[in-house]
Motif scaffolding. Structure first.
Motif, PDB file in Angstrom:
ATOM      1  N   VAL B  39       0.868  -1.177   0.000  1.00 14.84           N
ATOM      2  CA  VAL B  39       0.000   0.000   0.000  1.00 14.84           C
ATOM      3  C   VAL B  39       0.902   1.224   0.000  1.00 14.84           C
ATOM      4  O   VAL B  39       1.782   1.342   0.855  1.00 14.84           O
ATOM      5  CB  VAL B  39      -0.894   0.021   1.261  1.00 14.84           C
ATOM      6  CG1 VAL B  39      -1.721   1.296   1.323  1.00 14.84           C
ATOM      7  CG2 VAL B  39      -1.790  -1.193   1.295  1.00 14.84           C
ATOM      8  N   LEU B  52       0.808  -4.964   2.311  1.00 13.93           N
ATOM      9  CA  LEU B  52      -0.639  -5.163   2.306  1.00 13.93           C
ATOM     10  C   LEU B  52      -1.048  -6.343   3.189  1.00 13.93           C
ATOM     11  O   LEU B  52      -2.198  -6.445   3.626  1.00 13.93           O
ATOM     12  CB  LEU B  52      -1.105  -5.400   0.852  1.00 13.93           C
ATOM     13  CG  LEU B  52      -2.591  -5.503   0.563  1.00 13.93           C
ATOM     14  CD1 LEU B  52      -3.323  -4.219   0.941  1.00 13.93           C
ATOM     15  CD2 LEU B  52      -2.829  -5.802  -0.908  1.00 13.93           C
ATOM     16  N   VAL B 112      -2.815   0.729  -4.211  1.00 16.07           N
ATOM     17  CA  VAL B 112      -2.264  -0.614  -3.995  1.00 16.07           C
ATOM     18  C   VAL B 112      -1.422  -0.951  -5.209  1.00 16.07           C
ATOM     19  O   VAL B 112      -1.848  -0.738  -6.343  1.00 16.07           O
ATOM     20  CB  VAL B 112      -3.403  -1.645  -3.828  1.00 16.07           C
ATOM     21  CG1 VAL B 112      -2.835  -3.058  -3.769  1.00 16.07           C
ATOM     22  CG2 VAL B 112      -4.204  -1.356  -2.569  1.00 16.07           C
TER      23      VAL B 112
END
Lengths: 206, 127
Positions: B39, B52, B112
């Protein structure tokens, strides 16, 4: 009875669905006043449509149909450039007041998007003349508006990350441009009011 | 008499095709990356990179105040924002490569991405 007749004469909206005769082009002394009245009417229509859009639920954030751009789309063929740009400017100011973003830099995004869209539609009409319909004009306007807003986001706020916004904004521009373009095109071929106003104003544009 | 208006024309088709091509190309570039692994949060000209795969909650300072972000079960989302419209809070959770959430008023952007650090154990990186 005479009062009713006078009110009808002043009214710009269609009074019936019956096709009405196209009025002759305006004489120069009346032209400016008529452009001013039409600009004010289209701006009021944009405010109304902004309010309608504000009330609609948004399925995803940033999803904006752009209903308030319909009057600007019609104005491409109706108003001279200075009045046309004034209409776009007034629409931005009105929307910013309605949404409470007038004194924030979000209004800058709205201004850049609307003015780019207005200029793009005008340019496409100028180059392609009537080889393009309101559908093509609307898609060109919506996509160029969204492109400029992503560019501004890149320059002013988010930097390189803003490129991730491109697919969503281009896709939304395409879908909303198509939806509004088809609706506007259908309206334009059926509206006696638009035919009458086009007869007065449009002939001086071509 | 109603004036003749051009219906759908060849140029309309060309404009739509151009817009569709631009959309398709940008989608391929943004969403066609490697599997999601990190992220990236951008604010004030800096990037913060988090894995993430690890649940965590953190705060990012923007011009209006603090935006709070949570990473949970492979998804990232905003939990608190000082902005007025709260569009960022109602955004869908970001979990796939190319997904993003933006808060324009507070200048915070989350995305992302799959990157070269995939497979490495990292706590957080500031770029």
């Amino acid at each position: 009875m005479s009062k009713v007749m006078q009110r009808k004469d002043r009214c710009s909206m269609p009074l019936s669905d019956e096709p009405q005769p196209v009025n002759p082009p305006l004489n120069p002394p009346n032209e400016q006043a008529s452009h001013r009245r039409l600009t004010a009417f289209l701006a009021a229509m944009a405010f109304f449509l902004s309010t309608v859009e504000y009330m609609l639920p948004r399925p995803i954030p940033f999803m904006r149909l752009g209903l308030a751009n319909i009057p600007i789309l019609f104005a491409v063929d109706l108003l001279p450039l200075p009045w046309y740009l004034l209409l776009a400017l007034v629409k931005v100011l009105g929307m910013s007041v309605l949404t409470g973003s007038l004194f924030s830099y979000i209004a800058l995004f709205s201004l850049a998007g609307t003015m780019t869209s207005a200029l793009a539609m005008r340019l496409v009409r100028r180059v392609a003349r009537h080889r393009v319909s309101l559908i093509g004009l609307c898609v060109a306007g919506a996509v160029s508006s969204n492109l400029v807003q992503v560019l501004l986001a890149r320059l002013l706020v988010f930097g390189q990350s803003a490129r991730y916004m491109l697919p969503a904004f281009l896709g939304l521009g395409l879908v909303s441009g198509l939806a509004l373009g088809f609706a506007a095109q259908r309206f334009s071929t059926r509206s006696a009011w638009l035919a009458r106003v086009g007869g007065q104003h449009g002939q001086s544009r071509s | 008499m109603i004036r003749h208006k051009p219906s759908f024309t060849l140029l309309d088709g060309l404009i739509i095709l151009l817009a569709a091509f631009a959309f398709g190309y940008s989608a391929l570039v943004v969403y066609g990356g490697p599997a999601p692994s990190s992220v990236v949060v951008s604010a004030g000209g800096k990037d913060w990179v988090y894995p993430l795969s690890e649940n965590r909650e953190f705060a990012i300072q923007g011009p209006l105040g603090i935006t709070r972000i949570r990473i949970h079960d492979g998804s990232a989302y905003f939990t608190e924002s000082p902005c007025d419209n709260k569009t960022c809070l109602s955004s869908a959770h970001a979990h796939a490569s190319g997904d993003w959430i933006a808060c324009l008023p507070n200048g915070v952007f989350l995305r992302v991405e799959g990157d070269a650090t995939e497979g490495q154990v990292l706590d957080a990186i500031v770029r």
